[in-house]
Motif scaffolding. Structure first.
Motif, PDB file in Angstrom:
ATOM      1  N   SER A 397     -48.287  24.575  88.625  1.00 44.74           N
ATOM      2  CA  SER A 397     -46.347  24.793  89.072  1.00 44.74           C
ATOM      3  C   SER A 397     -46.911  25.692  90.456  1.00 44.74           C
ATOM      4  N   TYR A 421     -41.223  22.687  86.246  1.00 43.28           N
ATOM      5  CA  TYR A 421     -38.962  22.614  87.243  1.00 43.28           C
ATOM      6  C   TYR A 421     -39.449  23.425  89.234  1.00 43.28           C
ATOM      7  N   PRO A 444     -36.065  16.698  86.399  1.00 47.20           N
ATOM      8  CA  PRO A 444     -36.316  18.590  86.334  1.00 47.20           C
ATOM      9  C   PRO A 444     -35.143  19.095  87.081  1.00 47.20           C
ATOM     10  N   ASN A 445     -34.010  19.223  86.820  1.00 45.19           N
ATOM     11  CA  ASN A 445     -32.615  19.557  87.462  1.00 45.19           C
ATOM     12  C   ASN A 445     -32.750  20.305  88.836  1.00 45.19           C
ATOM     13  N   THR A 446     -34.024  20.536  89.098  1.00 41.62           N
ATOM     14  CA  THR A 446     -34.259  21.999  89.944  1.00 41.62           C
ATOM     15  C   THR A 446     -34.849  20.719  91.506  1.00 41.62           C
TER      16      THR A 446
END
Length: 516
Positions: A397, A421, A444-446
């Protein structure tokens, strides 16, 4: 008798008036006409030059008229004593036309600077008459034909720049007389034959730029005699053989660029100690083999290191902490890698390269996990390409700390787990390649935060769930590939609201349902 005297007086008065009128006429003449005495040759040569100009969008030639002395014409400089032309500088004037052969009559000319225009035709042989010429700048035009052998008479030349034209043929042997040359620029033409060894006699030479031609044969051993040489640029030719051992004696080199040739052999392990001043080393697209030189960390001034598209092998064991100025590292398409689990250990040592902009090690055999320290790389990094290796484990990440990234390519590896994310933090990202891995979980929505994204490749993974409607926020997308996954549900209507999506939309081999 009195009538004769009156007649003589009348003639005297007429003579005085005539002289007076003549003097007034001379005074009223333009300054050029009054000061051409002894300079008619230069004046006529400049007019002949002007006559060959067929396009002058910036009106440079407008000042070339009789209202001012030719020494005051735009681009013309004369000597103070002899009032003859010493400099003709019309660079970047958008001129089109031909170079008049009468240019050879400017016998006091020291600088001819016509770069970045559109001059056509051949270089007039009469340029060889300019024995005082020190600077010949003709690069970035549309000149054709061969280099006139007569240029050998310009034996005072220091700068010879004819690059970026359409010149052909070999470099004439007569040019061996140009022994005072400091810079030789002949790149981006269609020159052929071998690079002449007589260049090795130009002991004042600092720059050789001959890239993007069709030179063949070996790099001359004689070039190793040029102890003042700082730049050797011979890329994009058809040169073969090994780099001559004499080249490694050029300790003043700051730029060594030999890419896109057919050079072979190995690189000396002590290479880094041979060029202490080197800033750019480009050996890409050749046939070099063997390990990367262990002495590369001695290049303490190195900024660009290009060794891609060769056959280098073994472990990347370079301690990049000793290369603080490095901003470009390209090791793409070699055979680097030994199967050891710590092969990605070179990543942490790159943290010290605070100017790093490009890191590309794609098309190798690298194994191991991607360390979390990847997130500590330079804030200036714009391209990170680790594709087509055997890197496994999860995508850290911490990679989201690299907020300056334009391109992130992790494709064709063995990454598993979820897409972080936090990847939505990379808001400068334009191209994202995560395809051909073992990634799972949802998209991911991001991703919708990546408003600059133009290319997004996610195919051939194990992704599940629905396609996020936030992808509709990526209004610059040109290509989207989600094929060969396990995505479900309806295809978001928002995808079809992306007006730029014009290259490809691939949703095949998923489990979508509902109306299209």
């Amino acid at each position: 008798m009195s009538s004769m005297r009156c007649h003589l007086l009348y003639l005297q008065i007429i003579f005085v008036l005539a002289v007076s009128i003549l003097l007034q006429f001379i005074i009223l003449l333009p300054p050029t006409a009054a000061t051409w005495s002894g300079n008619e040759t230069d004046y006529m040569a400049l007019l002949a030059f002007k006559s060959k100009i067929v396009h002058d969008p910036e009106g440079v030639m407008d000042s070339w008229n009789d209202s001012v002395h030719f020494c005051n014409w735009q681009g013309v400089t004369c000597g103070r004593r002899h009032r003859q032309v010493t400099i003709l500088d019309l660079h970047e004037s958008r001129l089109a036309g031909f170079i008049s052969p009468y240019i050879g009559n400017l016998s006091f000319l020291r600088v001819l600077w016509l770069t970045n225009n559109t001059f056509q035709g051949e270089i007039p042989p009469q340029v060889g008459n300019l024995f005082r010429l020190q600077v010949l700048g003709l690069y970035n035009n549309s000149l054709t034909g061969e280099i006139p052998a007569n240029l050998s008479h310009c034996f005072n030349l220091r700068y010879f720049g004819i690059g970026t034209n359409m010149l052909v043929g070999k470099l004439p042997t007569e040019l061996s007389s140009l022994s005072k040359l400091i810079r030789l620029r002949v790149g981006k033409n269609n020159f052929s034959g071998e690079i002449p060894s007589f260049i090795g006699n130009f002991t004042s030479l600092e720059v050789i730029s001959a890239a993007f031609n069709a030179f063949t044969g070996n790099i001359p051993e004689a070039l190793g005699q040029l102890q003042n040489l700082t730049s050797l640029i011979l890329g994009a030719n058809k040169l073969s053989g090994k780099i001559p051992s004499s080249i490694y004696n050029l300790s003043s080199l700051t730029l060594l660029s030999l890419p896109k040739n057919q050079l072979s052999g190995s690189i000396p392990s002590e290479l880094g100690s041979m060029f202490p001043q080197l800033q750019h080393l480009a050996l890409d697209a050749n046939h070099f083999r063997g390990p990367l030189p262990v002495s590369l960390p001695n290049f303490s001034n190195i900024e660009l290191l290009g060794l891609s598209h060769n056959h280098f092998s073994g472990k990347i064991s370079i301690d990049f902490r000793l290369l603080p100025r490095l901003n470009f590292l390209n090791l793409v398409k070699n055979n680097l890698g030994t199967g050891e689990p710590d092969e990605m250990g070179f990543i942490p040592s790159l943290v010290n390269c605070t100017n790093l902009q490009v890191l590309a090690v794609a098309f190798n055999q690298l194994k191991g996990t991607l360390p979390k320290s990847i997130g500590n790389l330079s804030a200036t990094i714009s391209v990170l390409d680790l594709s087509i290796n055997h890197i496994y484990g999860e995508i850290p990440s911490e990679i989201s700390h690299l907020v300056g990234l334009d391109v992130l390519d992790l494709s064709e590896n063995e990454f598993k787990g979820r897409i972080p994310y936090s990847i939505g933090n990379l808001q400068n990202l334009q191209e994202l390649f995560l395809c051909s891995n073992w990634l799972e979980g949802d998209v991911p929505n991001t991703i919708g935060k990546l408003s600059s994204l133009t290319h997004f490749y996610l195919e051939e993974n194990r992704l599940q769930g629905k396609v996020p409607v936030t992808l509709g926020n990526c209004q610059r997308l040109l290509l989207l590939n989600l094929s060969f996954n396990n995505l479900i549900g309806a295809i978001p209507r928002e995808l079809f609201g992306i007006s730029t999506l014009s290259i490809s939309l691939n949703l095949a081999w998923n489990h979508f349902s509902g109306p299209l």
